[in-house]
Design an enzyme around this catalytic site. Sequence first.
Site, mmCIF file in Angstrom:
data_model
loop_
_atom_site.group_PDB
_atom_site.id
_atom_site.type_symbol
_atom_site.label_atom_id
_atom_site.label_comp_id
_atom_site.label_asym_id
_atom_site.label_seq_id
_atom_site.Cartn_x
_atom_site.Cartn_y
_atom_site.Cartn_z
ATOM 1 N N ASP A 1 0.831 -1.197 0.000
ATOM 2 C CA ASP A 1 0.000 0.000 0.000
ATOM 3 C C ASP A 1 0.873 1.257 0.000
ATOM 4 O OD1 ASP A 1 -2.751 1.209 0.512
ATOM 5 O OD2 ASP A 1 -1.624 2.054 2.192
ATOM 6 N N GLU B 1 1.581 -0.452 -4.897
ATOM 7 C CA GLU B 1 0.571 0.525 -5.289
ATOM 8 C C GLU B 1 1.238 1.869 -5.569
ATOM 9 O OE1 GLU B 1 -3.176 3.223 -4.025
ATOM 10 O OE2 GLU B 1 -1.476 2.859 -2.711
HETATM 11 C C1 ARE Z 1 -9.242 8.697 5.847
HETATM 12 C C2 ARE Z 1 -10.158 9.880 5.517
HETATM 13 C C3 ARE Z 1 -9.339 11.149 5.386
HETATM 14 C C4 ARE Z 1 -8.559 11.390 6.665
HETATM 15 C C5 ARE Z 1 -7.693 10.174 6.969
HETATM 16 C C6 ARE Z 1 -6.937 10.269 8.266
HETATM 17 O O1 ARE Z 1 -10.842 9.612 4.292
HETATM 18 O O2 ARE Z 1 -10.231 12.237 5.165
HETATM 19 O O3 ARE Z 1 -7.734 12.515 6.520
HETATM 20 O O4 ARE Z 1 -8.518 8.999 7.024
HETATM 21 O O5 ARE Z 1 -7.853 10.370 9.313
HETATM 22 C C7 ARE Z 1 -7.847 4.949 2.445
HETATM 23 C C8 ARE Z 1 -8.873 5.998 2.033
HETATM 24 C C9 ARE Z 1 -8.581 7.344 2.664
HETATM 25 C C10 ARE Z 1 -8.497 7.185 4.165
HETATM 26 C C11 ARE Z 1 -7.332 6.246 4.426
HETATM 27 C C12 ARE Z 1 -7.052 6.009 5.908
HETATM 28 O O6 ARE Z 1 -8.851 6.122 0.616
HETATM 29 O O7 ARE Z 1 -9.662 8.222 2.338
HETATM 30 O O8 ARE Z 1 -8.308 8.439 4.783
HETATM 31 O O9 ARE Z 1 -7.650 4.950 3.847
HETATM 32 O O10 ARE Z 1 -8.173 5.480 6.529
HETATM 33 C C13 ARE Z 1 -3.157 8.660 -2.990
HETATM 34 C C14 ARE Z 1 -2.056 7.667 -2.655
HETATM 35 C C15 ARE Z 1 -2.514 6.231 -2.675
HETATM 36 C C16 ARE Z 1 -3.776 6.025 -1.838
HETATM 37 C C17 ARE Z 1 -4.818 7.016 -2.353
HETATM 38 C C18 ARE Z 1 -6.121 6.911 -1.543
HETATM 39 O O11 ARE Z 1 -0.966 7.852 -3.557
HETATM 40 O O12 ARE Z 1 -1.473 5.425 -2.130
HETATM 41 O O13 ARE Z 1 -4.323 8.364 -2.233
HETATM 42 N N1 ARE Z 1 -4.263 4.635 -1.891
HETATM 43 C C19 ARE Z 1 -3.964 3.682 -0.793
HETATM 44 C C20 ARE Z 1 -5.125 2.757 -0.508
HETATM 45 C C21 ARE Z 1 -6.254 3.536 0.114
HETATM 46 C C22 ARE Z 1 -5.816 4.063 1.465
HETATM 47 C C23 ARE Z 1 -4.404 4.456 1.515
HETATM 48 C C24 ARE Z 1 -3.531 4.294 0.461
HETATM 49 C C25 ARE Z 1 -3.858 4.869 2.815
HETATM 50 O O14 ARE Z 1 -5.492 2.054 -1.647
HETATM 51 O O15 ARE Z 1 -7.436 2.779 0.240
HETATM 52 O O16 ARE Z 1 -6.614 5.223 1.806
HETATM 53 O O17 ARE Z 1 -3.429 3.659 3.458
HETATM 54 C C26 ARE Z 1 -3.869 11.250 -7.568
HETATM 55 C C27 ARE Z 1 -2.468 10.864 -7.135
HETATM 56 C C28 ARE Z 1 -2.488 9.634 -6.246
HETATM 57 C C29 ARE Z 1 -3.441 9.819 -5.092
HETATM 58 C C30 ARE Z 1 -4.828 10.153 -5.631
HETATM 59 C C31 ARE Z 1 -5.785 10.422 -4.478
HETATM 60 O O18 ARE Z 1 -4.364 10.312 -8.491
HETATM 61 O O19 ARE Z 1 -1.675 10.577 -8.267
HETATM 62 O O20 ARE Z 1 -1.202 9.365 -5.745
HETATM 63 O O21 ARE Z 1 -3.498 8.570 -4.360
HETATM 64 O O22 ARE Z 1 -4.767 11.303 -6.456
HETATM 65 O O23 ARE Z 1 -7.043 10.205 -4.923
#
Ligand code: ARE
Length: 472
Positions: A187, A222
């Site tokens: 992740d 990822e």
């Molecule tokens: C949650 C709340 C937030 C709060 C946070 C802390 O939604 O509002 O601030 O908690 O309290 C998932 C959810 C998040 C969540 C998080 C923790 O999607 O909403 O936050 O869990 O509970 C970037 C990253 C990429 C990431 C995406 C979501 O680069 O690595 O954002 N994806 C992974 C997982 C997710 C997970 C996380 C990482 C965190 O697959 O499920 O988040 O572990 C462009 C950029 C990308 C960026 C994207 C964002 O495309 O190129 O890099 O992705 O925008 O949409």
Amino acid sequence: QHNPHFFPNRTGIVHLFEWKFKDIARECETYLSPNGFGGVQVSPINENAIVFKRPWFERYQPISYRIITRSGDENDFRNMVTKCNTVGVRVYVDIVVNHMAAGNGQVNGTGGGTAFIPDKSYPNVPYNETHFHETCAINDYNNAVEVRNCELVGLPDLDQSLEYVRARIVNFMNKLIDFGVAGFRMDAAKHMWPNDLSVIYNRLNNLSNYFATGSRPFIYQEVIDLGGEAVKKTEYISLGAVTEFKFSLEISRAFRGHNELKWLKSWGVKWGLLPSKYSLVFVDNHDNQRNGAGGSEILTYKFPKMYVMAVAFMLAHPYGTPRIMSSFFFDFIDQGPPANVSTEEIISPKILSNGTCTNGWVCEHRWTEIVGMIGFRNRVRGEAIANWWDNDNNAIAFCRGNKGFVVFNNEPDDLQLTFNTCLSRGNYCDVISGRKSGNICTGQQISVNEKGKSVIRIKAQSVVAVHSGAKI
Ligand code: ARE
Ligand code: CA
């Protein structure tokens, strides 16, 4: 670390998003194994923060590396890994080590542990503030240092350059390898330095005795790279595979009708996709089926006709290592998995007599069209694309050697034509509209003549696929 270690004649990783370990074990035995699936990806397995209303995303907020979540505990996990391996299905774990849980004060975990966020204190690892980067927010994706060393959506950011942090991560992952997992989804790999990841991966054990001696864990990272940012997917491919979000976006665009299917003739690196062996591919994932990278273009179970065509193309085409999303129904983005309102326990999917799921679970992997194409992919493995045909617009067809033939019709009208199927003379079952059952087809039957020709009718927005394993 690029080999998924599927058993022979198996393919595809099913992401059983938020499923419980006991249910996954049963799914391996009763469905995934008999139908030729290669493996399962499980949601993060380590203790996570309990977030109000139990959104799915709480699983991405680690409290410790103890195995205890709403999916089950360590014992359930071990049993599942053993059972899945025993029936030839591999297990890949979603590893969240870029950060720890966020929050305002004390946060409670799914295993009874706690963390005190203002001090960055996670006593059940233990981590304290010396193990994290200074607090700063990621705002600028054009700044690689910020992307790697600041906080993703406010999640306290671990410093993987520290030996202490590396050792905690390696110990956790090695424990899972010794239980028999085949590999990991990393992740937020984009938010960690490739060099730190390299050190961590190199310290991982060889896979357990369910695998050939000396096997290395499969790692798929990822890294969302749709172009135009500081961090590039190519920085990670020497370390392992990478989730190819451009695949997801472009295939969705094509089958939505926003790009003619005829262009798919050159599908692969010519589209700016990574070389096949580095590429973990999917139509949608648990993030972009909701929002995020690719946004409103992404096809999901909510658009079943177009979705089936896109997944069928992914499985019919030899490019990449495919992953199938298996979802729960949701009406709003944060909605968690089906759960008991008072105990908050996850409710198991219930399987109906026709093989589909209920109780709030979509089970895309059980859709006739999708499981049928898993069978197709297994059957045509190693065979090249041949006899590409298109109507210069949104209908395409191709053979895979002389073992399989598939035609896609994304036109508004039905299509009827004589195709060269490359197959030997005989009757075949279309694996999209049904399957072969004994000596009959439960769906459409396709007759191929001695010249390999067949008159086939393909409904608007649908697929017909036949292969030598479904001959009657
Ligand atoms: C949650 C709340 C937030 C709060 C946070 C802390 O939604 O509002 O601030 O908690 O309290 C998932 C959810 C998040 C969540 C998080 C923790 O999607 O909403 O936050 O869990 O509970 C970037 C990253 C990429 C990431 C995406 C979501 O680069 O690595 O954002 N994806 C992974 C997982 C997710 C997970 C996380 C990482 C965190 O697959 O499920 O988040 O572990 C462009 C950029 C990308 C960026 C994207 C964002 O495309 O190129 O890099 O992705 O925008 O949409
Ligand atoms: Ca980081």
